[in-house]
Scaffold this active site. Structure first.
Site, PDB file in Angstrom:
ATOM      1  N   SER A 135      -7.327   7.314  -3.030  1.00 29.55           N
ATOM      2  CA  SER A 135      -7.684   6.352  -4.070  1.00 29.55           C
ATOM      3  C   SER A 135      -6.642   6.419  -5.180  1.00 29.55           C
ATOM      4  CB  SER A 135      -9.076   6.661  -4.633  1.00 29.55           C
ATOM      5  OG  SER A 135      -9.299   5.979  -5.844  1.00 29.55           O
ATOM      6  N   SER A 176     -13.894   3.708  -7.426  1.00 28.14           N
ATOM      7  CA  SER A 176     -14.617   3.522  -6.172  1.00 28.14           C
ATOM      8  C   SER A 176     -15.621   4.641  -5.901  1.00 28.14           C
ATOM      9  CB  SER A 176     -13.629   3.402  -5.001  1.00 28.14           C
ATOM     10  OG  SER A 176     -12.653   4.421  -5.051  1.00 28.14           O
ATOM     11  N   CYS A 225      -5.327  -3.414 -13.725  1.00 32.60           N
ATOM     12  CA  CYS A 225      -6.649  -3.977 -13.987  1.00 32.60           C
ATOM     13  C   CYS A 225      -7.346  -3.248 -15.133  1.00 32.60           C
ATOM     14  CB  CYS A 225      -7.495  -3.961 -12.717  1.00 32.60           C
ATOM     15  SG  CYS A 225      -8.265  -2.390 -12.334  1.00 32.60           S
ATOM     16  N   GLU A 229      -2.831  -2.262  -1.029  1.00 31.96           N
ATOM     17  CA  GLU A 229      -2.645  -3.362  -1.977  1.00 31.96           C
ATOM     18  C   GLU A 229      -1.193  -3.844  -1.984  1.00 31.96           C
ATOM     19  OE1 GLU A 229      -2.793  -4.283  -6.745  1.00 31.96           O
ATOM     20  OE2 GLU A 229      -4.123  -2.708  -5.982  1.00 31.96           O
TER      21      GLU A 229
END
Length: 318
Positions: free
Chosen positions: A231, A275, A203, A134
């Site tokens: 992750s 995820s 987020c 990202e």
């Protein structure tokens, strides 16, 4: 071991947990691309950071690659939920590749903010983890040298911009809420004129899952987080539990469970990164039930109803 012989184990299962809207959307994009084009469909980088999800999509006909030059001419390609530098779709277009962008819309929002700020002449202080896809994707939205990466409070203390009066900051979407607040506070103390982002960059799914872990951490003896070691949001959940004073461990599947970790544990917290699918949570509960007389209770701190639209061209296929 008979049910009578099994020691009791209370499970507090955090909610929200598991898949977020961006992950749901990204996986669906790959599935629909395979339905539309037939196998194989290439995916640049893991669509989301979860081995089970990646292996499931491989079985359906997805081929995962790290770079676009590994995609044969004429093959369809999907970009991962983490986002990609502008050079990647530009390269795909120059080769005539048909591509689908599965970048999470909340990551795309950060990309657009970066573009606007640089166009307005601001230098961006980007809070994130070096090397994360990202971060690489966001830096790739703007000219080189127009963003500086800050990872820690220590970085923020020594940051020396060329023009301290002309800064703005943005953040990776999957950071620790508390760690990021500390970095931002340091930057704002040093550079009071620094512009904040339009709304929160971390987020909703990341912050909601961290809040849920905090809600159970003081009521359990240990916490298990289901997620991948690469992750970011899953690793942050382990850190959140540990910061609350509760031992925590990250596992990808129930098969990785370290029974020694549960020695002396009468109450266990369980959550899953954004995820990780819910079936991995149920798999873990079933594994625990082999050795313990399990009772489970869900602790809900928020209810998520967000859904993201599919890209044009796949809506009809859906």
């Amino acid at each position: 071991m008979s049910p009578i012989d099994k020691p009791p184990l209370e499970l507090l299962i955090a909610a929200p947990r598991g898949f977020c809207a961006g992950v749901d959307r990204a996986i669906r994009i790959v599935e629909l691309a395979i339905e539309k084009h037939g196998a194989p469909v290439y995916v640049r980088h893991e669509i989301v950071h979860n081995k089970f999800v990646v292996d499931t999509l491989k079985a359906q006909g997805a081929i995962f690659v790290e770079e676009l030059d590994e995609v044969p001419d004429g093959a369809p390609v999907v970009f991962s939920a983490h986002g990609v530098p502008k050079s990647v779709p530009a390269n795909a277009e120059s080769r005539g590749l048909e591509y689908l962008d599965a970048t999470c819309p909340l990551v795309s929002k950060v990309h657009r903010q970066a573009e606007r700020l640089v166009a307005a002449g601001r230098h961006i202080v980007f809070i994130g983890h070096a090397g994360h896809p990202e971060v690489i994707g966001t830096f790739g939205q703007v000219p080189q040298g127009s963003m500086s990466l800050i990872e820690t409070v220590e970085d923020a203390e020594v940051f020396a911009p060329a023009d301290p009066s002309n800064l703005a900051f943005l953040t990776q979407t999957t950071l620790s809420v508390d760690d990021t607040a500390a970095v931002v506070a340091t930057l704002q103390r040093r550079f009071p004129q620094m512009l904040p982002p339009r709304g929160e960059d971390i987020c909703y799914a990341t912050s909601n899952r961290q809040t849920a872990v905090k809600a159970i951490a003081h009521s359990v003896d240990a916490v298990l987080v289901i997620g991948a070691p690469n992750s970011s949001n899953s690793v942050r959940l382990v850190e959140v539990a540990e910061r609350e004073g509760t031992p925590a461990m990250l596992i990808q599947r129930a098969s990785e469970l370290d029974w020694d970790f549960l020695a002396g544990v009468a109450a266990l917290g369980i959550t899953a990164g954004a995820s990780a699918p819910e079936l991995l949570v149920r798999e873990l509960v079933d594994r625990l039930s082999e050795r313990y007389a399990v009772t489970e209770r869900e602790v809900e701190t928020n209810r998520e109803t967000i859904a993201f639209k599919l890209p044009r061209g796949l809506e009809a296929a859906a």
